[in-house]
Each structure stands twice: as C-alpha cells, then as structure tokens.
Design a protein around this motif. Structure first.
Motif, PDB file in Angstrom:
ATOM      1  N   SER A 351       0.852  -1.195   0.000  1.00  0.00           N
ATOM      2  CA  SER A 351       0.000   0.000   0.000  1.00  0.00           C
ATOM      3  C   SER A 351       0.883   1.238   0.000  1.00  0.00           C
ATOM      4  O   SER A 351       1.958   1.247   0.609  1.00  0.00           O
ATOM      5  CB  SER A 351      -0.895   0.061   1.249  1.00  0.00           C
ATOM      6  N   GLU A 352       0.406   2.277  -0.659  1.00  0.00           N
ATOM      7  CA  GLU A 352       1.055   3.574  -0.543  1.00  0.00           C
ATOM      8  C   GLU A 352       0.526   4.283   0.700  1.00  0.00           C
ATOM      9  O   GLU A 352      -0.427   3.824   1.341  1.00  0.00           O
ATOM     10  CB  GLU A 352       0.806   4.399  -1.807  1.00  0.00           C
ATOM     11  N   TYR A 353       1.135   5.408   1.032  1.00  0.00           N
ATOM     12  CA  TYR A 353       0.796   6.082   2.283  1.00  0.00           C
ATOM     13  C   TYR A 353      -0.689   6.437   2.353  1.00  0.00           C
ATOM     14  O   TYR A 353      -1.339   6.260   3.386  1.00  0.00           O
ATOM     15  CB  TYR A 353       1.633   7.354   2.451  1.00  0.00           C
ATOM     16  N   ASP A 354      -1.263   6.918   1.261  1.00  0.00           N
ATOM     17  CA  ASP A 354      -2.657   7.361   1.267  1.00  0.00           C
ATOM     18  C   ASP A 354      -3.653   6.213   1.306  1.00  0.00           C
ATOM     19  O   ASP A 354      -4.836   6.431   1.606  1.00  0.00           O
ATOM     20  CB  ASP A 354      -2.943   8.232   0.034  1.00  0.00           C
ATOM     21  N   ARG A 355      -3.232   5.026   0.997  1.00  0.00           N
ATOM     22  CA  ARG A 355      -4.101   3.847   1.027  1.00  0.00           C
ATOM     23  C   ARG A 355      -5.428   4.130   0.301  1.00  0.00           C
ATOM     24  O   ARG A 355      -6.508   3.845   0.823  1.00  0.00           O
ATOM     25  CB  ARG A 355      -4.379   3.439   2.474  1.00  0.00           C
ATOM     26  N   ASP A 356      -5.335   4.667  -0.901  1.00  0.00           N
ATOM     27  CA  ASP A 356      -6.541   5.125  -1.590  1.00  0.00           C
ATOM     28  C   ASP A 356      -6.925   4.286  -2.804  1.00  0.00           C
ATOM     29  O   ASP A 356      -7.722   4.722  -3.632  1.00  0.00           O
ATOM     30  CB  ASP A 356      -6.391   6.592  -1.999  1.00  0.00           C
ATOM     31  N   ASN A 357      -6.367   3.092  -2.939  1.00  0.00           N
ATOM     32  CA  ASN A 357      -6.797   2.217  -4.027  1.00  0.00           C
ATOM     33  C   ASN A 357      -8.150   1.570  -3.709  1.00  0.00           C
ATOM     34  O   ASN A 357      -8.607   1.578  -2.566  1.00  0.00           O
ATOM     35  CB  ASN A 357      -5.756   1.125  -4.294  1.00  0.00           C
ATOM     36  N   GLU A 358      -8.765   0.995  -4.718  1.00  0.00           N
ATOM     37  CA  GLU A 358     -10.138   0.491  -4.586  1.00  0.00           C
ATOM     38  C   GLU A 358     -10.235  -0.752  -3.713  1.00  0.00           C
ATOM     39  O   GLU A 358     -11.239  -0.966  -3.038  1.00  0.00           O
ATOM     40  CB  GLU A 358     -10.698   0.179  -5.978  1.00  0.00           C
ATOM     41  N   ASN A 359      -9.185  -1.588  -3.702  1.00  0.00           N
ATOM     42  CA  ASN A 359      -9.255  -2.867  -2.995  1.00  0.00           C
ATOM     43  C   ASN A 359      -8.488  -2.855  -1.685  1.00  0.00           C
ATOM     44  O   ASN A 359      -7.498  -2.145  -1.523  1.00  0.00           O
ATOM     45  CB  ASN A 359      -8.686  -3.988  -3.863  1.00  0.00           C
ATOM     46  N   ALA A 360      -8.960  -3.680  -0.774  1.00  0.00           N
ATOM     47  CA  ALA A 360      -8.205  -4.052   0.427  1.00  0.00           C
ATOM     48  C   ALA A 360      -7.708  -5.474   0.228  1.00  0.00           C
ATOM     49  O   ALA A 360      -8.365  -6.284  -0.414  1.00  0.00           O
ATOM     50  CB  ALA A 360      -9.106  -3.990   1.655  1.00  0.00           C
ATOM     51  N   ASN A 361      -6.539  -5.788   0.752  1.00  0.00           N
ATOM     52  CA  ASN A 361      -6.072  -7.167   0.658  1.00  0.00           C
ATOM     53  C   ASN A 361      -5.352  -7.585   1.921  1.00  0.00           C
ATOM     54  O   ASN A 361      -4.868  -6.743   2.685  1.00  0.00           O
ATOM     55  CB  ASN A 361      -5.171  -7.370  -0.571  1.00  0.00           C
ATOM     56  N   SER A 362      -5.297  -8.848   2.132  1.00  0.00           N
ATOM     57  CA  SER A 362      -4.605  -9.415   3.287  1.00  0.00           C
ATOM     58  C   SER A 362      -4.179 -10.833   2.950  1.00  0.00           C
ATOM     59  O   SER A 362      -4.811 -11.503   2.123  1.00  0.00           O
ATOM     60  CB  SER A 362      -5.533  -9.443   4.502  1.00  0.00           C
ATOM     61  N   ALA A 363      -3.099 -11.272   3.574  1.00  0.00           N
ATOM     62  CA  ALA A 363      -2.787 -12.694   3.496  1.00  0.00           C
ATOM     63  C   ALA A 363      -3.757 -13.442   4.391  1.00  0.00           C
ATOM     64  O   ALA A 363      -4.105 -12.978   5.474  1.00  0.00           O
ATOM     65  CB  ALA A 363      -1.351 -12.952   3.942  1.00  0.00           C
ATOM     66  N   LEU A 364      -4.231 -14.565   3.912  1.00  0.00           N
ATOM     67  CA  LEU A 364      -5.063 -15.464   4.699  1.00  0.00           C
ATOM     68  C   LEU A 364      -4.241 -16.733   4.883  1.00  0.00           C
ATOM     69  O   LEU A 364      -4.080 -17.519   3.951  1.00  0.00           O
ATOM     70  CB  LEU A 364      -6.365 -15.745   3.948  1.00  0.00           C
ATOM     71  N   LEU A 365      -3.680 -16.891   6.076  1.00  0.00           N
ATOM     72  CA  LEU A 365      -2.647 -17.900   6.302  1.00  0.00           C
ATOM     73  C   LEU A 365      -3.108 -19.002   7.237  1.00  0.00           C
ATOM     74  O   LEU A 365      -3.998 -18.808   8.066  1.00  0.00           O
ATOM     75  CB  LEU A 365      -1.390 -17.249   6.880  1.00  0.00           C
ATOM     76  N   ILE A 366      -2.436 -20.141   7.100  1.00  0.00           N
ATOM     77  CA  ILE A 366      -2.685 -21.288   7.967  1.00  0.00           C
ATOM     78  C   ILE A 366      -1.347 -21.805   8.477  1.00  0.00           C
ATOM     79  O   ILE A 366      -0.350 -21.804   7.759  1.00  0.00           O
ATOM     80  CB  ILE A 366      -3.463 -22.389   7.198  1.00  0.00           C
ATOM     81  N   ASN A 367      -1.329 -22.202   9.723  1.00  0.00           N
ATOM     82  CA  ASN A 367      -0.065 -22.617  10.338  1.00  0.00           C
ATOM     83  C   ASN A 367       0.451 -23.924   9.758  1.00  0.00           C
ATOM     84  O   ASN A 367      -0.314 -24.836   9.440  1.00  0.00           O
ATOM     85  CB  ASN A 367      -0.232 -22.761  11.852  1.00  0.00           C
ATOM     86  N   VAL A 368       1.765 -23.998   9.590  1.00  0.00           N
ATOM     87  CA  VAL A 368       2.442 -25.203   9.117  1.00  0.00           C
ATOM     88  C   VAL A 368       3.463 -25.603  10.187  1.00  0.00           C
ATOM     89  O   VAL A 368       4.357 -24.824  10.526  1.00  0.00           O
ATOM     90  CB  VAL A 368       3.163 -24.958   7.778  1.00  0.00           C
ATOM     91  N   SER A 369       3.320 -26.778  10.735  1.00  0.00           N
ATOM     92  CA  SER A 369       4.254 -27.239  11.768  1.00  0.00           C
ATOM     93  C   SER A 369       5.440 -27.952  11.127  1.00  0.00           C
ATOM     94  O   SER A 369       5.391 -28.341   9.956  1.00  0.00           O
ATOM     95  CB  SER A 369       3.550 -28.185  12.744  1.00  0.00           C
ATOM     96  N   THR A 370       6.485 -28.129  11.899  1.00  0.00           N
ATOM     97  CA  THR A 370       7.666 -28.822  11.379  1.00  0.00           C
ATOM     98  C   THR A 370       7.355 -30.281  11.045  1.00  0.00           C
ATOM     99  O   THR A 370       8.056 -30.891  10.236  1.00  0.00           O
ATOM    100  CB  THR A 370       8.827 -28.740  12.387  1.00  0.00           C
ATOM    101  N   ASP A 371       6.299 -30.827  11.627  1.00  0.00           N
ATOM    102  CA  ASP A 371       5.898 -32.199  11.292  1.00  0.00           C
ATOM    103  C   ASP A 371       5.427 -32.298   9.842  1.00  0.00           C
ATOM    104  O   ASP A 371       5.432 -33.386   9.255  1.00  0.00           O
ATOM    105  CB  ASP A 371       4.766 -32.665  12.218  1.00  0.00           C
ATOM    106  N   ASP A 372       5.017 -31.149   9.274  1.00  0.00           N
ATOM    107  CA  ASP A 372       4.545 -31.136   7.891  1.00  0.00           C
ATOM    108  C   ASP A 372       5.688 -31.043   6.881  1.00  0.00           C
ATOM    109  O   ASP A 372       5.455 -31.147   5.674  1.00  0.00           O
ATOM    110  CB  ASP A 372       3.605 -29.948   7.667  1.00  0.00           C
ATOM    111  N   PHE A 373       6.916 -30.843   7.361  1.00  0.00           N
ATOM    112  CA  PHE A 373       8.038 -30.612   6.447  1.00  0.00           C
ATOM    113  C   PHE A 373       8.457 -31.882   5.708  1.00  0.00           C
ATOM    114  O   PHE A 373       9.022 -31.822   4.615  1.00  0.00           O
ATOM    115  CB  PHE A 373       9.245 -30.058   7.199  1.00  0.00           C
ATOM    116  N   GLY A 374       8.247 -33.032   6.332  1.00  0.00           N
ATOM    117  CA  GLY A 374       8.590 -34.296   5.677  1.00  0.00           C
ATOM    118  C   GLY A 374      10.052 -34.663   5.752  1.00  0.00           C
ATOM    119  O   GLY A 374      10.497 -35.613   5.097  1.00  0.00           O
ATOM    120  N   SER A 375      10.833 -33.934   6.562  1.00  0.00           N
ATOM    121  CA  SER A 375      12.265 -34.210   6.693  1.00  0.00           C
ATOM    122  C   SER A 375      12.779 -33.520   7.946  1.00  0.00           C
ATOM    123  O   SER A 375      12.210 -32.521   8.404  1.00  0.00           O
ATOM    124  CB  SER A 375      13.021 -33.692   5.467  1.00  0.00           C
ATOM    125  N   ASP A 376      13.883 -34.044   8.486  1.00  0.00           N
ATOM    126  CA  ASP A 376      14.513 -33.420   9.651  1.00  0.00           C
ATOM    127  C   ASP A 376      15.552 -32.382   9.257  1.00  0.00           C
ATOM    128  O   ASP A 376      16.110 -31.702  10.115  1.00  0.00           O
ATOM    129  CB  ASP A 376      15.191 -34.489  10.529  1.00  0.00           C
TER     130      ASP A 376
END
Length: 527
Positions: A351-376
């Motif tokens: 975003s620029e300082y004025d935040r005046d564009n038409e859309n808002a956006n955000s990351a929509l995230l989900i946690n990933v644990s080290t168990d999901d990595f598949g390797s040590d």
C-alpha cells in the motif's frame, strides 16, 4: 511531563479541543497547560454511531509539581534512547553487516553512531535502480534474481505497506520511530496506534538512512552477495563475496532476510547451527475497500477522511486443529508478485501512504508445523515453500501470471470462469483456476471454516466476489539460525539477526533486533 490517558474526541471534534479535555482531566484551567504532545492515538469503533479517537498525551502545566505529588504514577517515562558506552578499544577490523533490510540498516546506524564504520553488503541494488527492475518484472515479466521485491536496499519491507505495528515491548522502538521520521516518514508514526509509512515514502526513507550511515563513516556495497565464510578455531576470519573476493572480518551480522535461500544453504554446509521453525502458508484475499470501511466504521462514518481506510485483524482456531489468520493487511492496496527465484510465484501485499486504491487485501494464512516438512533437515521448510511457489507459477501459465479464484467458487470447489465486483490488482496478469484442488484437505477445510467465521465478524468478508490469489509463502522464515545469550552463533563472530534468522517478524521487531545486536558488539569491542 505528565502522561494523561483516555482523552477522547468524537470524529466530528477538532484536535483544538484537546487542550480543554486535558485541563478537565487534570482539574486545571486551559491557561495552566503550557504544552502537550500526543503520545498515542487510537480509534475506538466499537459503537458505529459514536466512533471516537482515544489519546494518551504528555503534558506540561504550571501545576506539575502539585499534580505529580498527588499522582506520582502520572509522570511520563523518559523515552530517549541511550546508546551504549564505547571507546573502540577492541578489534580494529570493521564489522560487516550482510543485508540492508530494517535489521541491517539499524544495526549499521547504531554501529556508525558509535564510530565503528560498519561495512554493509547487499546482494541487490540501490532502491532507485531496484524500482526500475521491479517495474520491468511487473510490467514486462523480466525477472532479475538479484534485484526484486526480496533483494535490494531496504529489504522486502520497502515494497509493502510499511507497517510498524509490533507485539514487542521494547524501549528501542521509540528510537526506530524517531529515526524513520528523521529520514522522511510522516511524524504521525510516533503516536498512531497502527502506524504505517507507505511504500511510496519508505523508498526514500531507506535511502536517507543509508546516506546518514555513510555520513557517519559506514560503507555500502551493493551487488555484493555473501558466498562463503572461512573459520579458524571456530572463529570467523574471512567472508567471500561474489564467489571471488575474500574480506578479513571477525564480526559479521547476518541480517539476511527470509529469502536468501542460497546463503542459508552455504551456511548449513559451513556448519553454522540452525533448526527448523514453523511458519505459515496461504493466499491473498481481496475485497472492495468500501466493504471493509462500512463493516468497521458503519454507514455513517464509512467515508470519513479522518478515519481513512479501515483495516482488520482476524484469527480462528479450527475444529481440525489448524489456525487460520489474517496477516499483513493492506488497506487500499494491491497484491504484488514478490518472487526471488525464477519460475516461482510468491504473493505479497503493498500500500502507498494514502491507502486510496479500490481494494483491500490481506494474506489469509494457515499454520504449518515442522511435522509437515517431511524431513529433519533444517532447510526442509524451504522445500515446502518452493513446492507451492512452483505450483503457483505452473497454474498461472508459466509466465508469472498468478492463479486466482473467486471466494464463492472456492467455497463451492469449482474453477472460476468469471469475476464479480472485485477486480484483481495483481500484475502482470491472472489466470482462473480452482485453487482448492491444490490444497491438502485439512487446509482447504480450515480455510472454509475460517471464512464463514470471519464473515460473522466483518460483513462481506465472505462475499462470493472476493478474490483469492495463490500463494503466500514468505510470511516468516522457515528456519532459525541458532544464537546464544550474547546473540552469537556457534561460530564466534557471526551474529544471526532479524526476520531471516528467525528472531523477528516485521519492520519494527527486525530493526530492534539489529539495534540490540549492535549494542552487544559495541559492548564486546569496548571491553
């Protein structure tokens, strides 16, 4: 000064009313107030028909002694940064800082102010040249692996919203804010509850900090990548840059950022201790900013200029054990491609300082644990990131177009064929897909559950016309470079620092980490 809290003004009231509110709170006359400074300004939007600004204010009055004698807890704390004592009696070799993101810049500034003449090396280019390369990428798909959103002067944060919110409670935060203002940021970041600089202003701010460091005796070397290290008796003695030049050094801050994957691999092969760290994966979600304004401020104040573009922060703990949350919300901003490797797509928000564009956006995230990595292997998290970044590139058509899907189609598990009210801001272009097909079942179910819950909190969050863009993988580092209580790694002289090393999450905490490490180095060299 006296610190007065919970001073309130309605949206319709002017700040000129503050002096009368202060006087009433302190039981003095307005003429008794000599001066005052806003320390904190927040918005209370819980009552949509009566939104208020809430202030904490530092005040000097003619009756300070009387007030403080009766209420000693009202004395405002001293926020002035006190640098560590230094006499430069230790090593005569100049400390080297690898990376010029907020961590590297503020470590460099503290060392330069103390007279240590740091050398800052950066694999990317100066910010002005970097802007040209990034624009070529966004407009013409000409990717530069050493000059992009991740690499270059100012780090990844230069092409973001420039948010300065942080969960840490550290007195050094004030030093960071003051230096940013001195370098050109709006002075309201000193008191805004959710301060941001804006990418348009941040680009000149980082350049001005560089100029200040140079004036104090520091040296910047751009287009200079750390490619190897030499260690004797477990102590750093040299670093190699650009695969050809060796530099004598016994003090090196690794402020790498979270995308220096080749450097992490080199450090791993050089026996620098590191470990896996959980991180998050997700998508960017775009709504009309007008929807968010109305949801947060109500119909009456949705277009009020004093309030500006509304933001949000959401989290939901799902039934299957996953947690979904919003991250790096960019009001009035755009979704950008932030790749650092050829043939991979990484999304981010800006975003620029004025935040005046038409859309808002955000990351929509989900946690990933080290168990999901598949390797040590400590680097296994990077492999998981690459999997989704490569997938996004392929789904987009192998040309840096991003795969997108409307939220309604995601919930119905069908490929998008047309758009509604929301138009994507991502450049170069986008391609319709069914993103849900490419997510593990537990992740897609968690996203669906969270979206319905978020829609209960923010009207239109679950609007079918909202757009999802894949994929977001760089919210934080997937590894941590080990360090001891002196912030030093197992190799003496190497100081892992900031977000890339796994010790920070954003501009403020990264900058503070750089300051703390610089102080430790000054302390060591002063002994």
């Amino acid at each position: 000064m006296i610190r007065v809290q919970d001073i309130k003004l309605s949206v319709e009231q002017n700040k000129d009313m503050l002096i009368y509110k202060i006087a009433k709170k302190l039981h003095v006359q307005p003429s008794d107030v000599i001066t005052y400074t806003i320390f904190k300004e927040a918005i209370d939007a819980r009552k949509k028909d009566n939104i208020q600004f809430v202030y904490t204010i530092d005040v000097k009055t003619k009756k300070d002694n009387i007030i403080l004698k009766k209420f000693p807890d009202m004395k405002a704390p001293n926020m002035k940064y006190i640098p560590p004592p230094s006499n430069i009696s230790g090593s005569k070799k100049r400390p080297v800082i690898v990376g010029t993101g907020p961590c590297g810049l503020f470590a460099g500034l503290i060392l330069a102010e103390a007279g240590y003449n740091p050398i800052l090396i950066e694999r990317g280019k100066k910010v002005d040249e970097r802007i040209e390369d990034i624009n070529k990428f966004w407009e013409e798909r000409k990717f530069n692996k050493e000059s992009n959103v991740q690499f270059g002067e100012g780090g990844a944060g230069t092409f973001s919203d420039g948010k300065l919110t942080t969960q840490i409670k550290n007195t050094r935060c004030r030093k960071v804010l003051e230096e940013l203002v001195n370098a050109g940021a709006n002075e309201n970041i000193l008191y805004k509850n959710k301060p941001h600089i804006g990418t348009d202003i941040l680009r000149s701010v980082v350049k001005n900090i560089r100029i200040r460091i140079e004036t104090l005796g520091g040296t910047f070397r751009f287009n200079t990548c750390l490619t190897n290290i030499k260690v004797n008796d477990n102590k750093l003695v040299q670093i190699e840059v650009n695969n050809k030049e060796w530099i004598d050094v016994d003090t090196c801050i690794l402020a790498l950022g979270h995308s220096a994957r080749d450097t992490f691999n080199m450090l791993y092969n050089s026996n620098l201790n590191m470990e896996q760290k959980p991180f998050s994966i997700g998508m960017r979600i775009e709504h009309l900013q007008s929807w968010i304004n109305k949801a947060q401020y109500g119909e009456k104040f949705a277009k009020n200029e004093k309030l500006g573009a509304a933001d949000y922060k959401l989290v939901h703990h799902c039934k299957n054990g996953k947690t979904v949350y919003s991250f790096c919300m960019c009001p009035g901003g755009e979704v950008i491609v932030a790749s650092s490797e050829e043939g991979h797509i990484v999304t981010n928000g800006m975003s620029e300082y004025d935040r005046d564009n038409e859309n808002a956006n955000s990351a929509l995230l989900i946690n990933v644990s080290t168990d999901d990595f598949g390797s040590d292997n400590p680097l296994a998290g990077i492999d998981l990131q690459r999997k989704y970044e490569k997938l996004a590139y392929v789904l987009g058509g192998n040309n840096y177009d991003a795969p997108i899907q409307t939220l309604g189609d995601f919930l119905n598990n069908v490929e998008t064929t047309d758009l509604g009210e929301v138009k994507p801001t991502y450049a170069p272009n986008t391609k319709y897909v069914n993103l849900r097909n490419y997510l593990p079942l537990d992740m897609s179910e968690a996203f669906e559950e969270a979206i319905y819950e978020f829609d209960k909190k923010i009207e239109n969050f679950g609007n079918k016309d909202a757009i999802l863009t894949g994929f977001e993988t760089r919210s934080s580092s997937p590894l941590r470079l080990s360090r001891d209580s002196n912030y030093e790694s197992n190799i003496k002289g190497i100081y892992p620092a900031g977000e890339g090393a796994g010790y920070a999450g954003g501009i403020m905490s990264s900058a503070v980490d750089g300051i703390v490490i610089a102080e430790k180095i000054i302390e060591r060299m002063t002994v």
